[in-house]
Design a protein around this motif. Sequence first.
Motif, PDB file in Angstrom:
ATOM      1  N   THR A   1       0.820  -1.220   0.000  1.00  0.00           N
ATOM      2  CA  THR A   1       0.000   0.000   0.000  1.00  0.00           C
ATOM      3  C   THR A   1       0.847   1.260   0.000  1.00  0.00           C
ATOM      4  OG1 THR A   1      -0.246  -0.232   2.380  1.00  0.00           O
ATOM      5  CG2 THR A   1      -2.055  -1.055   1.017  1.00  0.00           C
ATOM      6  N   ASP A   2       2.171   1.133   0.313  1.00  0.00           N
ATOM      7  CA  ASP A   2       3.043   2.300   0.158  1.00  0.00           C
ATOM      8  C   ASP A   2       3.087   2.729  -1.311  1.00  0.00           C
ATOM      9  OD1 ASP A   2       3.546   1.966   2.795  1.00  0.00           O
ATOM     10  OD2 ASP A   2       5.592   1.214   2.569  1.00  0.00           O
ATOM     11  N   TYR A   3       2.843   1.779  -2.216  1.00  0.00           N
ATOM     12  CA  TYR A   3       2.946   2.062  -3.651  1.00  0.00           C
ATOM     13  C   TYR A   3       1.573   2.242  -4.300  1.00  0.00           C
ATOM     14  CZ  TYR A   3       7.839   0.876  -3.123  1.00  0.00           C
ATOM     15  OH  TYR A   3       9.137   0.870  -2.734  1.00  0.00           O
ATOM     16  N   ILE A   4       0.697   1.246  -4.090  1.00  0.00           N
ATOM     17  CA  ILE A   4      -0.606   1.337  -4.771  1.00  0.00           C
ATOM     18  C   ILE A   4      -1.637   2.074  -3.921  1.00  0.00           C
ATOM     19  CG2 ILE A   4      -0.235  -0.704  -6.227  1.00  0.00           C
ATOM     20  CD1 ILE A   4      -2.105  -2.261  -4.334  1.00  0.00           C
ATOM     21  N   GLY A   5      -1.238   2.479  -2.721  1.00  0.00           N
ATOM     22  CA  GLY A   5      -2.117   3.304  -1.895  1.00  0.00           C
ATOM     23  C   GLY A   5      -3.247   2.506  -1.267  1.00  0.00           C
TER      24      GLY A   5
ATOM     25  N   ALA B   1       6.970  -0.377 -10.832  1.00  0.00           N
ATOM     26  CA  ALA B   1       7.691   0.645 -11.591  1.00  0.00           C
ATOM     27  C   ALA B   1       7.264   2.050 -11.174  1.00  0.00           C
ATOM     28  CB  ALA B   1       7.477   0.441 -13.091  1.00  0.00           C
ATOM     29  N   ILE B   2       6.326   2.137 -10.233  1.00  0.00           N
ATOM     30  CA  ILE B   2       5.995   3.456  -9.683  1.00  0.00           C
ATOM     31  C   ILE B   2       6.743   3.644  -8.360  1.00  0.00           C
ATOM     32  CG2 ILE B   2       3.732   3.989 -10.674  1.00  0.00           C
ATOM     33  CD1 ILE B   2       2.439   2.594  -8.270  1.00  0.00           C
ATOM     34  N   ASN B   3       6.998   4.890  -8.045  1.00  0.00           N
ATOM     35  CA  ASN B   3       7.592   5.214  -6.751  1.00  0.00           C
ATOM     36  C   ASN B   3       6.466   5.334  -5.728  1.00  0.00           C
ATOM     37  OD1 ASN B   3      10.168   5.473  -8.034  1.00  0.00           O
ATOM     38  ND2 ASN B   3       9.461   7.475  -8.807  1.00  0.00           N
ATOM     39  N   ALA B   4       6.875   5.488  -4.464  1.00  0.00           N
ATOM     40  CA  ALA B   4       5.873   5.550  -3.393  1.00  0.00           C
ATOM     41  C   ALA B   4       4.909   6.730  -3.606  1.00  0.00           C
ATOM     42  CB  ALA B   4       6.562   5.653  -2.039  1.00  0.00           C
TER      43      ALA B   4
ATOM     44  N   PHE C   1       3.022  -2.892 -16.976  1.00  0.00           N
ATOM     45  CA  PHE C   1       3.144  -1.778 -16.023  1.00  0.00           C
ATOM     46  C   PHE C   1       1.739  -1.553 -15.461  1.00  0.00           C
ATOM     47  CE2 PHE C   1       5.294   2.699 -15.541  1.00  0.00           C
ATOM     48  CZ  PHE C   1       4.919   2.725 -14.210  1.00  0.00           C
ATOM     49  N   SER C   2       1.290  -2.508 -14.637  1.00  0.00           N
ATOM     50  CA  SER C   2      -0.092  -2.475 -14.142  1.00  0.00           C
ATOM     51  C   SER C   2      -0.269  -1.544 -12.964  1.00  0.00           C
ATOM     52  CB  SER C   2      -0.520  -3.877 -13.694  1.00  0.00           C
ATOM     53  OG  SER C   2      -0.258  -4.814 -14.683  1.00  0.00           O
ATOM     54  N   SER C   3       0.795  -1.376 -12.164  1.00  0.00           N
ATOM     55  CA  SER C   3       0.626  -0.665 -10.883  1.00  0.00           C
ATOM     56  C   SER C   3       0.095   0.751 -11.089  1.00  0.00           C
ATOM     57  CB  SER C   3       1.956  -0.616 -10.133  1.00  0.00           C
ATOM     58  OG  SER C   3       2.906   0.130 -10.871  1.00  0.00           O
ATOM     59  N   ARG C   4       0.419   1.334 -12.250  1.00  0.00           N
ATOM     60  CA  ARG C   4      -0.009   2.723 -12.476  1.00  0.00           C
ATOM     61  C   ARG C   4      -1.530   2.867 -12.534  1.00  0.00           C
ATOM     62  NH1 ARG C   4       2.613   3.127 -18.600  1.00  0.00           N
ATOM     63  NH2 ARG C   4       1.667   1.241 -19.409  1.00  0.00           N
ATOM     64  N   TYR C   5      -2.227   1.747 -12.833  1.00  0.00           N
ATOM     65  CA  TYR C   5      -3.697   1.809 -12.844  1.00  0.00           C
ATOM     66  C   TYR C   5      -4.295   1.571 -11.465  1.00  0.00           C
ATOM     67  CZ  TYR C   5      -2.294   0.717 -17.596  1.00  0.00           C
ATOM     68  OH  TYR C   5      -1.659   0.706 -18.794  1.00  0.00           O
ATOM     69  N   PHE C   6      -3.460   1.190 -10.513  1.00  0.00           N
ATOM     70  CA  PHE C   6      -3.987   0.757  -9.219  1.00  0.00           C
ATOM     71  C   PHE C   6      -3.956   1.848  -8.156  1.00  0.00           C
ATOM     72  CE2 PHE C   6      -2.473  -3.751 -10.507  1.00  0.00           C
ATOM     73  CZ  PHE C   6      -3.616  -3.918 -11.270  1.00  0.00           C
ATOM     74  N   ARG C   7      -3.447   3.027  -8.501  1.00  0.00           N
ATOM     75  CA  ARG C   7      -3.386   4.126  -7.519  1.00  0.00           C
ATOM     76  C   ARG C   7      -4.815   4.569  -7.174  1.00  0.00           C
ATOM     77  NH1 ARG C   7       0.930   5.599  -4.799  1.00  0.00           N
ATOM     78  NH2 ARG C   7       0.219   7.763  -4.905  1.00  0.00           N
TER      79      ARG C   7
ATOM     80  N   ARG D   1      -5.760  -5.438  -8.177  1.00  0.00           N
ATOM     81  CA  ARG D   1      -4.828  -4.559  -7.453  1.00  0.00           C
ATOM     82  C   ARG D   1      -3.859  -5.377  -6.600  1.00  0.00           C
ATOM     83  NH1 ARG D   1      -6.427  -1.085  -3.577  1.00  0.00           N
ATOM     84  NH2 ARG D   1      -4.910   0.499  -4.176  1.00  0.00           N
ATOM     85  N   TRP D   2      -4.341  -6.525  -6.125  1.00  0.00           N
ATOM     86  CA  TRP D   2      -3.536  -7.361  -5.230  1.00  0.00           C
ATOM     87  C   TRP D   2      -2.894  -8.517  -5.973  1.00  0.00           C
ATOM     88  CZ3 TRP D   2      -3.140  -4.840  -0.812  1.00  0.00           C
ATOM     89  CH2 TRP D   2      -4.142  -3.898  -0.525  1.00  0.00           C
ATOM     90  N   THR D   3      -3.055  -8.536  -7.287  1.00  0.00           N
ATOM     91  CA  THR D   3      -2.603  -9.682  -8.073  1.00  0.00           C
ATOM     92  C   THR D   3      -1.449  -9.319  -9.012  1.00  0.00           C
ATOM     93  OG1 THR D   3      -4.856 -10.545  -8.031  1.00  0.00           O
ATOM     94  CG2 THR D   3      -3.385 -11.464  -9.681  1.00  0.00           C
ATOM     95  N   LEU D   4      -1.576  -8.182  -9.695  1.00  0.00           N
ATOM     96  CA  LEU D   4      -0.644  -7.890 -10.786  1.00  0.00           C
ATOM     97  C   LEU D   4       0.462  -6.933 -10.357  1.00  0.00           C
ATOM     98  CD1 LEU D   4      -3.189  -7.424 -13.723  1.00  0.00           C
ATOM     99  CD2 LEU D   4      -1.838  -9.460 -13.149  1.00  0.00           C
ATOM    100  N   SER D   5       1.621  -7.066 -11.025  1.00  0.00           N
ATOM    101  CA  SER D   5       2.740  -6.155 -10.769  1.00  0.00           C
ATOM    102  C   SER D   5       3.540  -5.971 -12.050  1.00  0.00           C
ATOM    103  CB  SER D   5       3.597  -6.690  -9.625  1.00  0.00           C
ATOM    104  OG  SER D   5       3.995  -8.012  -9.896  1.00  0.00           O
ATOM    105  N   ASP D   6       4.692  -5.310 -11.928  1.00  0.00           N
ATOM    106  CA  ASP D   6       5.377  -4.779 -13.108  1.00  0.00           C
ATOM    107  C   ASP D   6       6.667  -5.527 -13.443  1.00  0.00           C
ATOM    108  OD1 ASP D   6       3.368  -2.935 -12.709  1.00  0.00           O
ATOM    109  OD2 ASP D   6       4.707  -1.465 -11.758  1.00  0.00           O
ATOM    110  N   GLY D   7       7.075  -5.385 -14.714  1.00  0.00           N
ATOM    111  CA  GLY D   7       8.342  -5.950 -15.148  1.00  0.00           C
ATOM    112  C   GLY D   7       8.287  -6.355 -16.604  1.00  0.00           C
ATOM    113  N   ALA D   8       9.422  -6.866 -17.085  1.00  0.00           N
ATOM    114  CA  ALA D   8       9.515  -7.274 -18.487  1.00  0.00           C
ATOM    115  C   ALA D   8      10.534  -8.394 -18.609  1.00  0.00           C
ATOM    116  CB  ALA D   8       9.932  -6.086 -19.355  1.00  0.00           C
ATOM    117  N   ALA D   9      10.367  -9.192 -19.646  1.00  0.00           N
ATOM    118  CA  ALA D   9      11.333 -10.251 -19.928  1.00  0.00           C
ATOM    119  C   ALA D   9      11.261 -10.565 -21.408  1.00  0.00           C
ATOM    120  CB  ALA D   9      11.047 -11.497 -19.099  1.00  0.00           C
TER     121      ALA D   9
END
Lengths: 378, 231
Positions: free
Chosen positions: A23-27, A52-55, A153-159, A183-191
Amino acid sequence: MEVFINASGQFLPGEPVPNEQMTDYIGTISPDADRRGKQTLRNNGIRQRHYAINADGSTDLTVAEMAARALGSVLDCAETDPRSIGFLASATTQNDFMVPGMASQVHAAMGLPPMEIANMQSVCASSMMALKAAALQVAQAEHDAALVCGAEFSSRYFRPGHYLGTDAVAADGTLPGDADFLRWTLSDGAAGLLLENRPRERGLSLKIDWITLTSFADRFAPCMTGGAAQQDDGSLKPWSHFTSAEAAARAGAFQLRQDIDALYRMLPVWLGEFMRLVDTGRIDPLSVDWFCCHYSARSLRKEMTRLATRAGCMIPEERWFTNLYEKGNVGAASIFLILDDLLRSGNLSAGQKILLAVPESGQSIMAHAGLTVMENGE
Amino acid sequence: MSASRTIGDAKAHHQAAWRGLSRERIEFESTLVQVPIVKRLLEGNWRAHDYRSLLVNLRQQVIEGSRWISRAASNLSPEHEDLRSMFVRHAVAEHRDFRLLEDNYVAAGGRLEEIQNRPKNIGSEAFSAFMYHTASKPDPLGMLGAMFIIEGLGERMAGEWAALIQSQLDLPDKAVSFLAYHGENDSEHIAMFEHALKLAATSAERTEDIVRHARVVARLYRLQLEELDNV
């Protein structure tokens, strides 16, 4: 012509974020929503992930930039001159822009010369669409070498700002389950992966034996959605059909939604596709040495195990390889993250068989691939 | 052949049969949503007439069910006496089910003479004809595949449908007792069925025959739902 995966790489932004710091990140939407989130985390079993988002919600990254960095790490360990790469296929759920496609931005960010590209947009299985597109390009001798990447880059939609003030938030400050779950399932990254028409001279390659991908949209309505709002009659209204973007936003059209009940209804169909491949001889469960399945939650894995055991096609659990609990569910990037970690695990040896399995809940897709491990070109 | 090998083969045949039947059932159940009457139910768009229509059309097929099971039982040779007693018990358990459908029909506002006198729809004709055809053969083990599809539908869908129908049409419990009964009891029938499958699926040929019957019946069952009231 035979096709080989000759290099892999990944980019995960920042330090791992443990559950208690999410919650520090997605609020926080409301204390009650946070309690429901803890339940989702117990079900999915994920212990940490990357954002990939900051706090404060700001970021220096885009999804295309992450994809390019992952592919940069692929090329860092390749035997191939980057200028010889003729094809790039990219996969993501939601690009930074609606127009143009992510593949163009990844190409630009990599600074490679003119090349053919393909842009795959779906959910988790877009990764396998990209892999198959690239494999066919190389198999047909259209190109000698191809890059494949998946990025999210899902976290940006979860704020909270994407939810508060929309119709989705109830009077008591909670979100409906379908809006809360992801919101509690997805996170960021690439491969990403490098595919070539010959194996590595030194080190590990994976020969691609086959790839299958099947859509079951003939029998399922959309189950994971973004860019539309559900109407009273159950239909989905695209955001662009609202009188204004603001009205669409207020209706919650830009939120990512997951119908969790539908997810469990899809599971037997995905397993049915697996059983079809067993019955037609593509998959021999007992000869699979490494089973890399992108399941999104530990609870789904348990249900799959129950069904497969009963039908006599269970791949022994000690052969399952996952990094879900440490790296999170990164959608279209996940199967490549798993493969990259498996290739770097030190556990692969020539002749071993790897099976990839990527179900997608979007509107129900199931994809599989069979790979054979090679070492020093043999 | 060693004893352990024989046991291993038996398990493999049973699992292959279960896998094949599961595939047929998954394909059947997941595509039922394409059938107009099911689609409308799931989308909350049923009228009172839809339920009465379903009951009338089901009744003409259900009344035949215990009769073709009995006929199949009579064609099972002494080699399959355990299966025969299971078939007979199952026929006894369900042979008055059509009365439930009639009661439900009346409770849902229909007239008893109407449900008792309507002919089968053209899909039910094909479905029943195939079941009697199969049941009339010597040692009709393929019946198990057919029963798996029918009981599976009851176990997995009937309860959910009953709840949907009741809430959409505001009906009392006594109007949906047939579907509710099958939703609650068909899991027991499936457990019994699993035991029957162990007894029957003892070779690749028998396994294939059972799965093939499931495939045919899945198509014919769907056909009778597609052809509601088309007599």
